[in-house]
Design a protein around this motif. Structure first.
Motif, PDB file in Angstrom:
ATOM      1  N   HIS A  23     -18.854 -35.797   3.224  1.00 33.56           N
ATOM      2  CA  HIS A  23     -18.023 -35.097   2.230  1.00 33.56           C
ATOM      3  C   HIS A  23     -17.324 -36.102   1.315  1.00 33.56           C
ATOM      4  O   HIS A  23     -16.485 -36.885   1.760  1.00 33.56           O
ATOM      5  N   HIS A  25     -16.203 -36.602  -3.204  1.00 35.53           N
ATOM      6  CA  HIS A  25     -16.119 -35.958  -4.521  1.00 35.53           C
ATOM      7  C   HIS A  25     -16.763 -36.888  -5.546  1.00 35.53           C
ATOM      8  O   HIS A  25     -16.292 -37.005  -6.666  1.00 35.53           O
ATOM      9  N   MET A 278     -12.894 -26.206   5.523  1.00 36.37           N
ATOM     10  CA  MET A 278     -11.823 -27.205   5.576  1.00 36.37           C
ATOM     11  C   MET A 278     -10.543 -26.379   5.511  1.00 36.37           C
ATOM     12  O   MET A 278     -10.256 -25.747   4.486  1.00 36.37           O
ATOM     13  N   TRP A 345      -9.151 -35.564   7.827  1.00 34.84           N
ATOM     14  CA  TRP A 345      -9.118 -35.126   6.434  1.00 34.84           C
ATOM     15  C   TRP A 345      -7.792 -35.460   5.732  1.00 34.84           C
ATOM     16  O   TRP A 345      -6.729 -35.112   6.249  1.00 34.84           O
ATOM     17  N   ASP A 375     -14.158 -38.516   1.789  1.00 36.98           N
ATOM     18  CA  ASP A 375     -13.430 -37.746   0.783  1.00 36.98           C
ATOM     19  C   ASP A 375     -13.165 -38.567  -0.484  1.00 36.98           C
ATOM     20  O   ASP A 375     -12.285 -38.237  -1.285  1.00 36.98           O
TER      21      ASP A 375
HETATM   22 ZN    ZN Z   1     -12.498 -33.167  -0.350  1.00 34.08          ZN
END
Ligand code: ZN
Ligand code: RAT
Length: 434
Positions: A23, A25, A278, A345, A375
């Motif tokens: 995961h 971006h 999430m 996270w 992330d």
């Molecule tokens: Zn994210």
């Protein structure tokens, strides 16, 4: 092996194991890089990289507002500044005038150092020149090599106009062997009336009232986008108060539940794709900070349990944002093989918390989970997110292997290699192909 031998063996294996980052971006170069002097901010390129992006990461925007409050620098004024001015402001206040000991600050230092730049000369101008000389596509290879990442998983929010328009204009934006797409669908589950209004404008015959026709058309929407993106899973971020089953008095939550059961999980089963949840982000408690304005709250693990039990043919990738949810989530994963716990996270991506969470996961789940995702929002962040996490995971694993050996099971290098490959790569790939 003695403890020191275990430590050095594990550290080397953890460093050498390429990681599939499940995961991020980050984006392929075809999604464009931001215009340094944007006129239409909303349509700006999506692949972020370089020192100014590193410094204006939303974690650091939130942190700089701790020391230069909005009474001194109103949010609107900050957002009107150029990216370079924003980066200068953060550099001055969080690096030069105070020691950069926070995790997000330390991350910038690790990144610059491992890229071969020396942040201690405090010369942003020189660093900017170095970044300006890089070609984005070749630079992706370089960063992936330093971070030792073999595959990057994007987040592709289909309700974001900028993103959506790019896919529609040229579906080949997604075809870069280094990247995989993920269909992100938050509005369908969080705010069905808004999602329905948009989808009907886009030619899908859906209504706010969830009829059978709406369900079929919403399925068609997901199938079309999964095909266009070649997405490897679907994903959503949910608030702390998300419940399954939904509160019957809350009509939006009820519609979300029907969309989840009849549309998302239906299509996920049909395509054999996991659904990632999430859970725990409380959005925009301070909108002035934009992306930095979200916080977290305690979520409901039992809702995840209810879903895993009822939809045993579905596969769920789950991460939660509150530290206090981690133990219960881990125990839930012991009960359901279709629940894959992943990552530390966002606000959990800090050394002390990663240490505690991974330690507990090894004790309760052995090696059957996905310890971390980056992330990363800025390409270069892969360098520090993985460097910092690898170090902690290696330390925790060292303790676990040493305890195992004391109990009578000798540590063998090839076993450690196999385990680490599972943690950083194969658990994810096997879960996808299950
Ligand atoms: Zn994210
Ligand atoms: O960690 C982050 O950068 C958050 O802003 C979110 O993007 C979060 O990870 C999400 O995917 O919703």
């Amino acid at each position: 092996m003695n403890r020191e031998a275990i430590r050095s063996t594990v550290a080397k294996i953890v460093n050498d194991q390429p990681i599939t980052d499940i995961h991020t971006h980050l984006y392929t170069p075809k999604f464009g890089t931001p215009d340094p002097n944007p006129t239409k901010v909303d349509m700006s390129g999506l692949l972020l990289w370089g020192v100014d992006e590193l410094l204006t990461y939303h974690y650091l925007v939130a942190e700089v507002y701790r020391v230069v409050p909005a009474t001194k620098l109103p949010y609107e004024q900050f957002w009107k500044m150029t990216k370079t001015q924003q980066a200068d402001h953060i550099w001055k206040n969080l690096f030069v005038e105070r020691s950069p000991i926070g995790e997000a600050c330390r991350g910038v230092l690790t990144t610059l150092t491992k890229l071969g730049l020396d942040p201690s000369d405090r010369d942003l101008v020189r660093m900017r020149k170095w970044f300006a000389q890089q070609d984005p596509s070749k630079y992706i290879d370089k960063v992936m090599e330093i971070a030792n990442v073999d595959s990057l998983t994007m987040t592709n929010p289909v309700f974001d106009d900028n993103e959506r328009n790019r896919w529609l204009a040229d579906p080949s934006v997604g075809t870069d062997p280094r990247f995989k797409a993920v269909l992100r669908i938050d509005p369908i589950l969080r705010a069905w009336p808004n999602a329905a209004a948009k989808m009907s404008q886009w030619g899908y015959n859906v209504t706010e009232e969830v009829s059978q026709k709406t369900i079929e058309e919403a399925r068609r929407f997901l199938r079309d986008w999964l095909d266009r993106q070649k997405a490897i899973y679907m994903a959503v971020s949910l608030p702390p108060d998300w419940r399954y089953p939904a509160n019957p008095a809350d009509s939006i939550a009820r519609a979300g539940q029907t969309m989840l059961e009849e549309v998302v999980l239906h299509v996920a089963r049909e395509r054999k794709l996991p659904f990632a949840m999430m859970i725990g982000s409380r959005l925009q408690v301070n909108p002035g900070l934009r992306d930095g304005g979200d916080m977290l709250g305690l979520s409901d693990v039992l809702s995840v349990v209810n879903l895993c039990r009822k939809f045993e043919q579905n596969k769920f990738l789950v991460t939660m944002l509150a530290r206090e949810n981690q133990h219960e989530l881990c125990v839930a994963a012991r009960k359901f093989g279709n629940l894959m716990v992943f990552g530390c996270w966002w606000f959990l991506n800090n050394p002390s918390l990663i240490d505690e969470i991974e330690r507990m996961r090894f004790e309760l789940l052995g090696t059957s989970f996905i310890p971390q995702h980056s992330d990363a929002r800025v390409l270069d962040q892969l360098v520090y997110k993985w460097d910092h996490s690898r170090r902690i995971i290696a330390e925790v694993l060292t303790d676990k292997y040493a305890d195992m050996e004391t109990a009578g099971w000798p540590v063998r290098e090839e076993d450690v290699k196999r385990d680490v490959r599972h943690l950083f790569r194969d658990n994810f790939h096997e879960f996808l192909s299950r």
